[in-house]
Design a protein around this motif. Structure first.
Motif, PDB file in Angstrom:
ATOM      1  N   ASN A 104       0.616  -1.200   0.273  1.00  0.00           N
ATOM      2  CA  ASN A 104      -0.187  -0.016  -0.014  1.00  0.00           C
ATOM      3  C   ASN A 104       1.016   0.974  -0.025  1.00  0.00           C
ATOM      4  O   ASN A 104       1.718   1.511   0.926  1.00  0.00           O
ATOM      5  CB  ASN A 104      -0.858  -0.031   1.173  1.00  0.00           C
ATOM      6  CG  ASN A 104      -1.746   1.124   1.196  1.00  0.00           C
ATOM      7  OD1 ASN A 104      -1.439   2.374   1.368  1.00  0.00           O
ATOM      8  ND2 ASN A 104      -3.119   0.909   1.306  1.00  0.00           N
ATOM      9  N   ARG A 105       0.527   2.090  -1.145  1.00  0.00           N
ATOM     10  CA  ARG A 105       1.367   3.384  -1.192  1.00  0.00           C
ATOM     11  C   ARG A 105       1.595   4.344   0.047  1.00  0.00           C
ATOM     12  O   ARG A 105       2.499   4.857   0.333  1.00  0.00           O
ATOM     13  CB  ARG A 105       1.078   4.048  -2.340  1.00  0.00           C
ATOM     14  CG  ARG A 105       0.260   5.161  -2.561  1.00  0.00           C
ATOM     15  CD  ARG A 105       0.333   5.950  -3.562  1.00  0.00           C
ATOM     16  NE  ARG A 105      -1.114   5.405  -4.433  1.00  0.00           N
ATOM     17  CZ  ARG A 105      -1.536   5.917  -5.586  1.00  0.00           C
ATOM     18  NH1 ARG A 105      -1.005   6.938  -5.909  1.00  0.00           N
ATOM     19  NH2 ARG A 105      -2.356   5.269  -6.329  1.00  0.00           N
ATOM     20  N   TRP A 106       0.307   4.352   0.548  1.00  0.00           N
ATOM     21  CA  TRP A 106       0.211   5.253   1.811  1.00  0.00           C
ATOM     22  C   TRP A 106       0.959   4.676   3.196  1.00  0.00           C
ATOM     23  O   TRP A 106       1.526   5.538   3.782  1.00  0.00           O
ATOM     24  CB  TRP A 106      -1.115   5.670   2.064  1.00  0.00           C
ATOM     25  CG  TRP A 106      -1.805   6.299   0.979  1.00  0.00           C
ATOM     26  CD1 TRP A 106      -2.781   5.659   0.238  1.00  0.00           C
ATOM     27  CD2 TRP A 106      -1.552   7.616   0.456  1.00  0.00           C
ATOM     28  NE1 TRP A 106      -3.251   6.416  -0.767  1.00  0.00           N
ATOM     29  CE2 TRP A 106      -2.404   7.725  -0.624  1.00  0.00           C
ATOM     30  CE3 TRP A 106      -0.608   8.550   0.900  1.00  0.00           C
ATOM     31  CZ2 TRP A 106      -2.446   8.917  -1.459  1.00  0.00           C
ATOM     32  CZ3 TRP A 106      -0.654   9.803   0.126  1.00  0.00           C
ATOM     33  CH2 TRP A 106      -1.508   9.668  -1.055  1.00  0.00           C
ATOM     34  N   LEU A 107       0.805   3.409   3.308  1.00  0.00           N
ATOM     35  CA  LEU A 107       1.569   2.708   4.357  1.00  0.00           C
ATOM     36  C   LEU A 107       3.191   2.883   4.119  1.00  0.00           C
ATOM     37  O   LEU A 107       3.798   3.016   5.110  1.00  0.00           O
ATOM     38  CB  LEU A 107       1.225   1.419   4.607  1.00  0.00           C
ATOM     39  CG  LEU A 107       1.786   0.354   5.515  1.00  0.00           C
ATOM     40  CD1 LEU A 107       1.462   1.054   7.183  1.00  0.00           C
ATOM     41  CD2 LEU A 107       1.394  -1.018   5.544  1.00  0.00           C
ATOM     42  N   LEU A 109       4.634   5.015   2.360  1.00  0.00           N
ATOM     43  CA  LEU A 109       5.016   6.261   2.388  1.00  0.00           C
ATOM     44  C   LEU A 109       5.272   6.879   3.856  1.00  0.00           C
ATOM     45  O   LEU A 109       6.199   7.427   4.399  1.00  0.00           O
ATOM     46  CB  LEU A 109       3.783   7.259   1.785  1.00  0.00           C
ATOM     47  CG  LEU A 109       4.498   8.720   1.729  1.00  0.00           C
ATOM     48  CD1 LEU A 109       5.352   9.121   0.610  1.00  0.00           C
ATOM     49  CD2 LEU A 109       3.191   9.755   1.217  1.00  0.00           C
ATOM     50  N   ALA A 110       4.499   6.287   4.970  1.00  0.00           N
ATOM     51  CA  ALA A 110       4.440   6.573   6.195  1.00  0.00           C
ATOM     52  C   ALA A 110       5.695   5.996   6.708  1.00  0.00           C
ATOM     53  O   ALA A 110       6.373   6.567   7.528  1.00  0.00           O
ATOM     54  CB  ALA A 110       3.388   6.193   6.770  1.00  0.00           C
ATOM     55  N   PHE A 162       8.320  14.128   1.137  1.00  0.00           N
ATOM     56  CA  PHE A 162       7.139  13.727   0.414  1.00  0.00           C
ATOM     57  C   PHE A 162       7.475  14.338  -1.066  1.00  0.00           C
ATOM     58  O   PHE A 162       7.051  13.630  -2.149  1.00  0.00           O
ATOM     59  CB  PHE A 162       5.834  14.382   0.791  1.00  0.00           C
ATOM     60  CG  PHE A 162       5.304  13.974   2.234  1.00  0.00           C
ATOM     61  CD1 PHE A 162       5.473  12.428   2.534  1.00  0.00           C
ATOM     62  CD2 PHE A 162       4.849  14.783   3.082  1.00  0.00           C
ATOM     63  CE1 PHE A 162       4.960  11.843   3.434  1.00  0.00           C
ATOM     64  CE2 PHE A 162       4.411  14.344   4.489  1.00  0.00           C
ATOM     65  CZ  PHE A 162       4.242  12.851   4.701  1.00  0.00           C
ATOM     66  N   TYR A 166       8.393  11.526  -4.171  1.00  0.00           N
ATOM     67  CA  TYR A 166       7.601  11.710  -5.429  1.00  0.00           C
ATOM     68  C   TYR A 166       8.564  12.042  -6.651  1.00  0.00           C
ATOM     69  O   TYR A 166       8.436  11.281  -7.667  1.00  0.00           O
ATOM     70  CB  TYR A 166       6.503  12.805  -5.463  1.00  0.00           C
ATOM     71  CG  TYR A 166       6.031  13.418  -6.888  1.00  0.00           C
ATOM     72  CD1 TYR A 166       5.136  12.522  -7.155  1.00  0.00           C
ATOM     73  CD2 TYR A 166       6.416  14.266  -7.629  1.00  0.00           C
ATOM     74  CE1 TYR A 166       4.515  12.542  -8.663  1.00  0.00           C
ATOM     75  CE2 TYR A 166       5.863  14.559  -8.823  1.00  0.00           C
ATOM     76  CZ  TYR A 166       5.041  13.720  -9.322  1.00  0.00           C
ATOM     77  OH  TYR A 166       4.434  13.989 -10.477  1.00  0.00           O
TER      78      TYR A 166
END
Length: 184
Positions: A104-107, A109-110, A162, A166
């Motif tokens: 999962n990209r959000w996980l 990223l965190a 962030f 990216y």
């Protein structure tokens, strides 16, 4: 994709990546003024074996880059190499593994943001309590922000990360398209 390349091609591509990354990183560290360029070229060079999905080759190129850069003169300025060892050299490999295993990209990223902020704190403690700590502690700039440093590092670090994450993903796409053209 990985099965159609010979073992010697994988080794050669990883070795070239390691050589380019080591040379530019050593040049950047030894010059002092070209440190950001050395980091950038080192990161981009380490993306080359990853673009062909040579994950072991990518990791070995990273390890070889750290060792060769140290031997090529970074031992004298080891503190400049530490962020590359702790974060910047491994980040492209972690990004590609994130995509391969469909994390999962959000996980991701965190977790990567926490990893980056941890690297910033390690750098901060090495600077303040390490070899060059005395010079930093006596500056007027440090005296004015020292009470807020535990807030500044996570906030500024997360904002920078962030954008950086990216841009590194975009660079990996660019490197993938360039390396795709390489034939055996």
């Amino acid at each position: 994709m990985k099965g159609k390349y010979s073992r010697s091609f994988q080794i050669a591509l990883s070795a070239i990546s390691c050589a380019v990354a080591s040379a530019f990183l050593a040049l950047g560290i030894l010059s002092g003024y070209l440190l950001a360029l050395g980091y950038l070229v080192g990161i981009l060079a380490l993306m080359v074996p990853i673009s062909k999905q040579f994950y072991l080759g990518g990791f070995l190129a990273y390890a070889g880059t750290c060792i060769l850069t140290f031997v090529l003169g970074a031992a004298a300025k080891f503190w400049d190499l530490v962020p590359f060892i702790m974060f910047f050299g491994l980040h492209p490999l972690v990004n590609s593994l994130q995509i391969r295993f469909k994390i999962n990209r959000w996980l991701a990223l965190a977790v990567k943001a926490v990893w980056f902020i941890g690297t910033l704190f390690a750098g901060y403690f090495m600077m303040v309590y390490g070899v060059i700590g005395g010079a930093i502690l006596n500056t007027q700039f440090y005296q004015s922000i020292k009470n807020y440093i535990y807030i500044i590092i996570p906030l500024a670090g997360a904002l920078f990360f962030f954008v950086y994450d990216y841009l590194i993903f975009r660079c990996q796409i660019m490197i993938n398209s360039l390396v795709y053209r390489i034939r055996k």
